[in-house]
Design a protein around this motif. Structure first.
Motif, mmCIF file in Angstrom:
data_model
loop_
_atom_site.group_PDB
_atom_site.id
_atom_site.type_symbol
_atom_site.label_atom_id
_atom_site.label_comp_id
_atom_site.label_asym_id
_atom_site.label_seq_id
_atom_site.Cartn_x
_atom_site.Cartn_y
_atom_site.Cartn_z
ATOM 1 N N ASN A 31 46.992 45.677 36.009
ATOM 2 C CA ASN A 31 46.169 44.718 35.064
ATOM 3 C C ASN A 31 46.996 43.708 34.456
ATOM 4 N N GLY A 32 48.188 44.038 34.170
ATOM 5 C CA GLY A 32 49.436 43.292 33.410
ATOM 6 C C GLY A 32 49.721 42.160 34.261
ATOM 7 N N ASP A 33 49.165 41.739 35.572
ATOM 8 C CA ASP A 33 49.797 40.767 36.552
ATOM 9 C C ASP A 33 48.904 39.560 36.043
ATOM 10 N N GLU A 34 47.974 39.741 35.542
ATOM 11 C CA GLU A 34 47.320 38.440 35.026
ATOM 12 C C GLU A 34 47.588 37.937 33.771
ATOM 13 N N ARG A 35 48.416 38.632 33.230
ATOM 14 C CA ARG A 35 48.738 38.330 31.593
ATOM 15 C C ARG A 35 48.779 36.651 31.666
ATOM 16 N N ASP A 36 49.527 36.213 32.474
ATOM 17 C CA ASP A 36 49.812 34.601 32.412
ATOM 18 C C ASP A 36 48.850 33.569 33.194
ATOM 19 N N THR A 37 47.520 34.275 33.394
ATOM 20 C CA THR A 37 46.911 33.558 34.271
ATOM 21 C C THR A 37 45.280 33.835 33.357
ATOM 22 N N PRO A 38 45.174 33.559 32.090
ATOM 23 C CA PRO A 38 43.968 34.019 31.440
ATOM 24 C C PRO A 38 42.689 33.519 31.890
ATOM 25 N N ILE A 39 41.667 34.420 32.159
ATOM 26 C CA ILE A 39 40.372 34.133 32.539
ATOM 27 C C ILE A 39 39.675 33.124 31.669
ATOM 28 N N THR A 40 40.212 33.048 30.521
ATOM 29 C CA THR A 40 39.329 32.081 29.182
ATOM 30 C C THR A 40 39.417 30.827 29.622
ATOM 31 N N THR A 41 40.446 30.211 30.755
ATOM 32 C CA THR A 41 40.279 28.721 30.925
ATOM 33 C C THR A 41 39.251 28.654 32.139
ATOM 34 N N ASP A 42 38.736 29.760 32.514
ATOM 35 C CA ASP A 42 37.417 29.493 33.639
ATOM 36 C C ASP A 42 36.456 30.169 33.458
ATOM 37 N N PRO A 43 35.423 29.390 32.845
ATOM 38 C CA PRO A 43 33.954 30.248 32.431
ATOM 39 C C PRO A 43 33.464 31.080 33.567
ATOM 40 N N ALA A 44 33.587 30.736 34.942
ATOM 41 C CA ALA A 44 32.781 31.307 35.967
ATOM 42 C C ALA A 44 33.836 32.561 36.151
ATOM 43 N N ARG A 45 35.013 32.598 36.151
ATOM 44 C CA ARG A 45 35.955 33.566 36.604
ATOM 45 C C ARG A 45 35.506 34.743 35.285
ATOM 46 N N LYS A 46 35.592 34.295 33.964
ATOM 47 C CA LYS A 46 35.395 35.227 32.952
ATOM 48 C C LYS A 46 33.769 35.949 33.026
ATOM 49 N N ALA A 47 33.067 35.135 33.510
ATOM 50 C CA ALA A 47 31.582 35.369 33.638
ATOM 51 C C ALA A 47 31.404 36.718 34.585
ATOM 52 N N LEU A 48 32.042 36.683 35.786
ATOM 53 C CA LEU A 48 32.069 37.461 36.620
ATOM 54 C C LEU A 48 32.798 38.808 36.342
ATOM 55 N N GLU A 49 34.131 38.536 35.780
ATOM 56 C CA GLU A 49 34.746 39.502 35.379
ATOM 57 C C GLU A 49 34.138 40.534 34.496
ATOM 58 N N GLU A 50 33.464 40.034 33.475
ATOM 59 C CA GLU A 50 32.644 40.896 32.479
ATOM 60 C C GLU A 50 31.421 41.281 32.969
ATOM 61 N N GLY A 51 30.929 40.399 33.775
ATOM 62 C CA GLY A 51 29.312 40.810 33.963
ATOM 63 C C GLY A 51 29.380 41.805 35.047
ATOM 64 N N ALA A 52 30.410 41.747 36.148
ATOM 65 C CA ALA A 52 30.473 42.622 37.213
ATOM 66 C C ALA A 52 30.997 43.901 36.700
ATOM 67 N N THR A 53 32.022 43.996 35.792
ATOM 68 C CA THR A 53 32.472 45.036 35.153
ATOM 69 C C THR A 53 31.504 46.043 34.076
ATOM 70 N N GLU A 54 30.723 45.257 33.620
ATOM 71 C CA GLU A 54 29.444 45.833 32.444
ATOM 72 C C GLU A 54 28.363 46.377 33.581
ATOM 73 N N ALA A 55 28.017 45.524 34.610
ATOM 74 C CA ALA A 55 26.972 46.045 35.647
ATOM 75 C C ALA A 55 27.446 47.034 36.246
ATOM 76 N N TRP A 56 28.908 47.248 36.922
ATOM 77 C CA TRP A 56 29.021 48.722 37.466
ATOM 78 C C TRP A 56 29.041 49.773 36.550
ATOM 79 N N ALA A 57 29.782 49.384 35.350
ATOM 80 C CA ALA A 57 29.696 50.624 34.141
ATOM 81 C C ALA A 57 28.239 51.115 33.919
ATOM 82 N N VAL A 58 27.330 50.188 33.878
ATOM 83 C CA VAL A 58 25.983 50.847 33.220
ATOM 84 C C VAL A 58 25.314 51.612 34.512
#
Length: 338
Positions: free
Chosen positions: A96-123
């Motif tokens: 997880n820490g490998d992405e410390r220097d490449t934050p997803i907040t700079t790319d809305p589509a990357r953040k959307a898929l990261e949080e959306g797919a994570t939540e969809a799988w969890a649900v």
């Protein structure tokens, strides 16, 4: 809590979890609260009042028959735990820490898929998580209520994309979501793009030297509608976010199909025009595709189809959390410090 990561790992089948066994409390923010954090140093952090305390209470009331409101509170807290553990899942050789220097907040589509797919799988795997941890015996009725998701602007879009691509490959939505949760955020879009690519005729048409460029074009087409998902959180009431999100997820899928159609036609004409034109005539084409900008207008006006469906046939048919009630304000959450 000692078994939380191993249970999530067993469900997803990822190579390993980045959790280092450390727990902490989430950071304070000026407005709202952060429910959970999968921190870069491998620490899992949970809000005490909204996550840790309800779960402690659940164990203290072991075996009791509880009302639905209480069960929803416990189940929603557990959803946060599974969601954050899903963020910790990683492929071989990465953490997880490998992405410390490449934050997803700079790319809305990357953040959307990261949080959306994570939540969809969890649900979709929360009942299995409950079984893996033996919590149905601790709290009778925990699997008979519906948890409250915190990502109604992200989850439906990711779920629709996984469903559409799963239909095209015969893998199914659950398998696509599982694959998305076995990679870090920078690997999630490649999973979807590869699925779109493989579901088409492009593997038979595109020379190896062109594959990277072609996949970049598919990636760009699919990401465009997904970049607008973040805006749903501020522009639409909570009751309308799910339908708007589904509409944008459908739009992302059909933008991918449009790019596939264009690229297939391009490579057919360059390689074996007569053969491939005959094959193309047999395929339903998304030529009547509804421009995603029209979908966006409907999403933001609150008139999107409540089912989230856009009735266009795929070009290649299959042999493919909040702990508060939805009417209350959403809390600011995220994969800290993203």
């Amino acid at each position: 809590m000692a078994r939380q990561a191993q249970a999530a790992l067993a469900l997803a089948g990822a190579h390993h979890s980045s959790w280092r066994g450390q727990l902490g409390e989430t950071r304070k923010v000026p407005e709202g609260i952060v429910l959970g954090t999968a921190d870069w140093d491998g620490t899992l952090r949970y809000h005490y009042d909204e996550v840790v305390k309800p779960l402690q209470e659940m164990f203290a009331r072991r075996g009791e028959q509880l009302d639905a409101e209480t069960l929803v509170r416990y189940r929603s807290a557990l959803l946060v735990v599974l969601h954050e553990n899903a963020h910790m899942l990683a492929p071989e050789g990465r953490d997880n820490g490998d992405e410390r220097d490449t934050p997803i907040t700079t790319d809305p589509a990357r953040k959307a898929l990261e949080e959306g797919a994570t939540e969809a799988w969890a649900v979709r795997n929360l009942d299995r998580y409950i079984d893996e941890l033996g919590l149905a015996d601790v709290c009778p009725g925990l699997k008979q209520v519906k948890e409250i998701s915190r990502y109604q602007h992200y989850l439906p879009a990711a779920d629709v994309l996984a469903e559409r691509l799963g239909e095209g490959s015969a893998a199914g939505r659950d398998e696509v979501l599982r694959q998305l949760n076995c990679v870090l955020s920078d690997g999630k879009w490649p999973v979807l793009v590869d699925a779109m690519y493989k579901n088409s005729e492009l593997p038979d048409l595109v020379p190896q030297g062109d594959q990277r460029r072609v996949k970049r074009e598919l990636d760009a087409a699919m990401r465009a509608p997904m970049r607008l998902l973040k805006t749903l959180e501020t522009k639409l009431p909570i009751s309308s976010r799910a339908s708007g999100s589904r509409a944008l997820g459908e739009a992302a899928y059909f933008e991918g199909l449009r790019a596939v159609e264009r690229l297939e036609n391009q490579y057919r004409s360059a390689s074996a025009p007569l053969l491939h034109q005959d094959r193309a005539a047999e395929q339903p084409q998304p030529s009547n595709h509804q421009d995603y900008k029209d979908v966006i207008v409907k999403a933001f006006s609150g008139t999107a189809d409540p089912t989230g469906a856009i009735t266009h046939p795929p070009a290649h048919p299959a042999p493919v959390s909040s702990t508060r009630p939805p009417q209350q304000p959403q809390k600011s959450t995220g994969r800290d410090p993203r």
